[in-house]
Design a protein around this motif. Structure first.
Motif, mmCIF file in Angstrom:
data_model
loop_
_atom_site.group_PDB
_atom_site.id
_atom_site.type_symbol
_atom_site.label_atom_id
_atom_site.label_comp_id
_atom_site.label_asym_id
_atom_site.label_seq_id
_atom_site.Cartn_x
_atom_site.Cartn_y
_atom_site.Cartn_z
ATOM 1 N N GLY A 53 0.812 -1.211 0.000
ATOM 2 C CA GLY A 53 0.000 0.000 0.000
ATOM 3 C C GLY A 53 0.845 1.259 0.000
ATOM 4 N N ALA A 54 0.169 2.405 0.080
ATOM 5 C CA ALA A 54 0.872 3.683 0.034
ATOM 6 C C ALA A 54 1.837 3.848 1.201
ATOM 7 N N ALA A 55 1.411 3.439 2.406
ATOM 8 C CA ALA A 55 2.266 3.589 3.583
ATOM 9 C C ALA A 55 3.528 2.747 3.439
ATOM 10 N N ASP A 56 3.359 1.496 3.058
ATOM 11 C CA ASP A 56 4.496 0.596 2.904
ATOM 12 C C ASP A 56 5.440 1.075 1.806
ATOM 13 N N THR A 57 4.881 1.512 0.692
ATOM 14 C CA THR A 57 5.689 2.000 -0.428
ATOM 15 C C THR A 57 6.526 3.199 -0.019
ATOM 16 N N GLY A 58 5.871 4.174 0.621
ATOM 17 C CA GLY A 58 6.590 5.364 1.053
ATOM 18 C C GLY A 58 7.675 5.050 2.057
ATOM 19 N N ALA A 59 7.360 4.205 3.021
ATOM 20 C CA ALA A 59 8.330 3.850 4.055
ATOM 21 C C ALA A 59 9.555 3.177 3.466
ATOM 22 N N ARG A 60 9.361 2.303 2.492
ATOM 23 C CA ARG A 60 10.497 1.578 1.916
ATOM 24 C C ARG A 60 11.408 2.505 1.108
ATOM 25 N N ILE A 61 10.836 3.467 0.430
ATOM 26 C CA ILE A 61 11.652 4.442 -0.303
ATOM 27 C C ILE A 61 12.521 5.241 0.667
ATOM 28 N N ILE A 62 11.894 5.682 1.757
ATOM 29 C CA ILE A 62 12.604 6.489 2.752
ATOM 30 C C ILE A 62 13.632 5.652 3.510
ATOM 31 N N LYS A 285 16.657 15.432 5.980
ATOM 32 C CA LYS A 285 17.664 15.332 4.917
ATOM 33 C C LYS A 285 17.208 14.335 3.841
ATOM 34 N N VAL A 286 16.687 13.190 4.278
ATOM 35 C CA VAL A 286 16.216 12.166 3.345
ATOM 36 C C VAL A 286 15.012 12.668 2.550
ATOM 37 N N LEU A 287 14.047 13.257 3.246
ATOM 38 C CA LEU A 287 12.810 13.702 2.593
ATOM 39 C C LEU A 287 13.030 14.884 1.658
ATOM 40 N N SER A 288 14.187 15.550 1.789
ATOM 41 C CA SER A 288 14.513 16.678 0.918
ATOM 42 C C SER A 288 15.400 16.266 -0.256
ATOM 43 N N LYS A 298 6.155 9.917 -7.769
ATOM 44 C CA LYS A 298 5.652 8.946 -8.741
ATOM 45 C C LYS A 298 4.478 8.147 -8.180
ATOM 46 N N HIS A 299 4.442 8.041 -6.864
ATOM 47 C CA HIS A 299 3.364 7.292 -6.208
ATOM 48 C C HIS A 299 2.302 8.230 -5.631
ATOM 49 N N GLY A 300 2.347 9.496 -6.038
ATOM 50 C CA GLY A 300 1.360 10.460 -5.573
ATOM 51 C C GLY A 300 1.592 10.943 -4.156
ATOM 52 N N LEU A 301 2.795 10.718 -3.615
ATOM 53 C CA LEU A 301 3.123 11.114 -2.249
ATOM 54 C C LEU A 301 3.966 12.386 -2.274
ATOM 55 N N VAL A 302 3.549 13.392 -1.535
ATOM 56 C CA VAL A 302 4.228 14.683 -1.534
ATOM 57 C C VAL A 302 5.008 14.853 -0.234
ATOM 58 N N PRO A 303 6.348 14.852 -0.282
ATOM 59 C CA PRO A 303 7.143 15.025 0.938
ATOM 60 C C PRO A 303 6.924 16.411 1.541
ATOM 61 N N MET A 304 6.791 16.451 2.872
ATOM 62 C CA MET A 304 6.598 17.722 3.568
ATOM 63 C C MET A 304 7.404 17.744 4.863
ATOM 64 N N PRO A 305 8.734 17.629 4.756
ATOM 65 C CA PRO A 305 9.554 17.609 5.969
ATOM 66 C C PRO A 305 9.481 18.937 6.717
ATOM 67 N N GLY A 306 9.618 18.869 8.028
ATOM 68 C CA GLY A 306 9.584 20.078 8.837
ATOM 69 C C GLY A 306 10.121 19.813 10.225
ATOM 70 N N SER A 307 9.895 20.742 11.127
ATOM 71 C CA SER A 307 10.409 20.618 12.486
ATOM 72 C C SER A 307 9.505 19.724 13.329
ATOM 73 N N ARG A 308 10.013 19.344 14.482
ATOM 74 C CA ARG A 308 9.224 18.548 15.411
ATOM 75 C C ARG A 308 8.020 19.352 15.914
#
Length: 334
Positions: A53-62, A285-288, A298-308
């Motif tokens: 699924g989307a969660a698993d796909t995103g997690a594996r890329i990261i 760093k990874v998400l950027s 490519k999987h329709g997931l938009v990275p949005m890294p930020g602070s805690r």
């Protein structure tokens, strides 16, 4: 008088000395933690859903990029069940050394607390690291409905209240609450049909046994291309990159409408703050990284890294928003 002045000066010196020693100790501890980071040779990245699924796909890329950057193994652990709550409880009660990261999701972090008593507290037991990805669903209908546009969907819902139905991946899921939010804002009555997961919902949608679904783009895309389902509108504040011709619900007459999926990194709140800060820096760093951004997009997931702190504020806002909808629409976990 002289004795009082001397005592006061001595006290001030003791306070200052204590502050200096405390700062030095914290600095030394921080340095030690940084030198021992990452805390283990193998880092677990927990996902609350099944592989594919989307969660698993995103997690594996990261996870792949994170492992390359740190020179350690980052393994993805799928702990599916209870809408993701099992994975969140596992992380909340897990190791306090920072070796377990959770790819948390909107359901357990901001929706479930409004619907049920959980064996963990998302605010007290889980510490925010960074937002990971945020992405809208797309409202699709089976091609056999004859509905071609979002306006036609609203018209059909108003013509026969309670007849037009929509699937979801379960009570309180993002796909469910998107439909309830539209019911609320558009003053319509579409019928919620809960399923135990995306696979079952998709199967009935493709078979015409349910009319609509607020699906993830990654899931819907091949079936949109094949003409089996018709995309009507997306649930975010901006149009989907993969479907630029499809409007958002917000621009289709319902300004302010926003019902997105999001995944964020959290860890056990027992993990020391300096380690949490280090994880924030590494994950941002990874998400950027351009290659990671490209793969996620490519999987329709938009990275949005930020602070805690950014993530903590966003979670609080989402919890309040969905809490209102859950109360007003009388949504239960059953």
């Amino acid at each position: 008088m002289s004795n009082k002045v001397n005592v006061s000066r001595t006290h001030r010196r003791q306070v200052v000395l204590g502050l200096v020693l405390g700062a030095a100790s914290a600095f030394t501890t921080g340095q030690a933690l940084a030198q021992d980071f990452p805390p283990k040779k193998t880092i677990s990245m927990v996902v609350g859903f099944v592989p594919g699924g989307a969660a698993d796909t995103g997690a594996r890329i990261i996870a792949k990029k994170l492992g390359e950057n740190l020179g350690v193994a980052v393994t993805v652990e799928n702990k599916a069940g209870a809408g993701g709550n099992i994975a969140h409880q596992y992380t909340a009660t897990g190791p306090a050394d920072g070796s377990v990261l959770l790819f948390g999701s909107v359901g357990p972090l901001s929706i479930a607390p409004n619907m049920m008593k959980l064996p963990y507290d998302p605010v007290k037991d889980l510490a925010p690291l960074t937002m990971a990805v945020n992405f809208p669903n797309v409202l699709v209908v089976h091609s056999g409905t004859g509905i071609k546009t979002f306006a036609e969907f609203i018209a059909a819902a108003k013509k026969d209240p309670g007849k037009l139905d929509f699937a979801s991946t379960g009570p309180g899921s993002a796909s469910h609450l998107a439909g309830e939010l539209l019911n609320d804002m558009a003053k319509i009555d579409t019928l919620h049909v809960p399923y135990k997961g995306g696979a079952a919902a998709l199967q009935d949608l493709l078979g015409g046994r349910v009319a609509a679904w607020y699906a993830t783009f990654a899931t819907a895309a091949p079936h949109i291309e094949a003409g089996k389902v018709i995309p009507l509108a997306s649930t975010g504040t901006q149009r989907l990159g993969g479907l630029p011709q499809i409007p958002t619900i917000a621009e289709s007459g319902y300004p302010g409408f926003s019902a997105t999926n999001w995944y964020a990194f959290v860890a056990s709140s027992k993990v020391p703050a300096p380690v949490l800060d280090l994880w924030n820096a590494e994950l941002v760093k990874v998400l950027s990284a351009p290659d990671v951004v490209e793969q996620l997009n490519k999987h329709g997931l938009v990275p949005m890294p930020g602070s805690r702190d950014d993530l903590a504020r966003y979670m609080a806002k989402e919890t309040a928003t969905w809490g209102r909808i859950i109360r007003e629409r009388k949504i239960s976990a059953q």
